[in-house]
Design an enzyme around this catalytic site. Structure first.
Site, PDB file in Angstrom:
ATOM      1  N   SER A 199       0.844  -1.201   0.000  1.00 30.10           N
ATOM      2  CA  SER A 199       0.000   0.000   0.000  1.00 30.10           C
ATOM      3  C   SER A 199       0.876   1.246   0.000  1.00 30.10           C
ATOM      4  CB  SER A 199      -0.885   0.024   1.248  1.00 30.10           C
ATOM      5  OG  SER A 199      -1.528   1.276   1.346  1.00 30.10           O
ATOM      6  N   TYR A 234      -1.797  -0.576  10.157  1.00 32.80           N
ATOM      7  CA  TYR A 234      -1.886  -1.116   8.799  1.00 32.80           C
ATOM      8  C   TYR A 234      -0.687  -0.675   7.953  1.00 32.80           C
ATOM      9  CZ  TYR A 234      -3.777  -1.395   4.023  1.00 32.80           C
ATOM     10  OH  TYR A 234      -3.969  -1.641   2.693  1.00 32.80           O
TER      11      TYR A 234
END
Ligand code: NAI
Length: 254
Positions: free
Chosen positions: A147, A161
């Site tokens: 990501s 995350y």
């Protein structure tokens, strides 16, 4: 110069997170190119739906319900895939999630552990289970979905995350470099915001901030990520391994 070769005929991809979003879009794209798809997901019905879509393009498909955090289940799924299709040429690790949004001081141990179990242990489990089969044939490409968040740190809402995705980028690089002379390539993709169910945990306000921050002023589509997975798995650019590729409309979230 001859036409692009058929890189994907008689090849097989195992996809985690294949029931939705980037995983399902990639399954459709590989089916379009004639590859067999092993569609795995914790959502067994969703994986089955993806397999049905793949079969409707005349490609082979097997749906397997599997939780990537369960090592034994991952190994069983990989063995079944190898048995059905004779091998696994490509692995796409798309299963992943942020759990919920949380400021750093509010991240509890449970959220922390769940986030790492899914996003980091998950790819450790699948890569360790699939690699021996790839090494037997001295051929394979692994693509892990990381990501943009790993470059930004997810301040205020997603440090758990973002840091887990940092581990995805580093683990991918290490595996790529360890097996570089044995026919294996491994790459990660670091998407900006993509319009999938993943974003259901983002408030409308957070979604707007993310989109405003992208120079193209829109979220990406799961198909755009799937096309990059296809390119990475082709032999068009075999010099490419280890690194992460950003797909983010020109910039990232802050
Ligand atoms: P999605 O929510 O549409 O798909 C994720 C899939 O993973 C779902 O089908 C879900 O059932 C499956 N899954 C969840 N936990 C699982 C488990 N324990 N075992 C097996 N499968 C499991 O989301 P999307 O966008 O397709 O996400 C794919 C990847 O892209 C994830 O790794 C995510 O972190 C990453 N990503 C997504 C972005 C976005 O904005 N959508 C941005 C950057 C990265």
């Amino acid at each position: 110069m001859p036409k692009t070769p058929n890189y994907f005929q008689n090849r097989t991809i195992l996809i985690t997170g294949a029931a939705s979003g980037i995983g399902r879009a990639t399954a459709k794209i590989f089916a379009r190119e004639g590859a067999n798809v092993i569609a795995t997901d914790i959502n067994g019905d969703g994986a089955e739906e993806t397999a049905t879509i793949v079969r409707s393009s005349n490609a082979g498909a097997e749906a397997i319900e599997v939780d990537v955090t369960d090592r034994a289940a991952v190994e069983t799924a990989v063995s079944r895939g190898v048995e059905v299709f004779g091998g696994i040429d490509f692995l796409l690790n798309s299963a992943g999630a942020a759990g919920r949004r949380s400021s750093f001081l509010d991240i509890n141990v449970e959220l922390w552990r769940q986030t790492y179990a899914l996003n980091v242990d998950g790819i450790f489990n699948t890569m360790q289970s699939v690699l021996p089969h790839m090494l037997e044939k001295e051929y394979g490409v692994i693509v892990n979905i990381a990501s943009m968040a790993h470059r930004r740190g997810g301040p205020g809402h997603s440090t758990h995350y973002a840091s887990a995705k940092g581990a995805v980028v580093t683990l991918t690089m290490g595996v790529a470099r360890e097996f570089v002379d044995r026919g294996i390539r491994a790459l990660s993709i670091s998407p900006g915001p993509i319009d999938t169910a993943f974003q259901d945990i983002s408030s409308p306000e957070l979604k707007q901030r993310m989109t405003d921050d992208v120079p193209m002023k829109r979220m990406g589509t799961p198909q755009e990520i799937g096309e990059m997975v296809l390119f990475m798995c082709s032999n068009a650019c075999e010099f490419m391994t280890a690194d992460t590729v950003y797909i983010n409309g020109g910039g990232g979230f802050r």
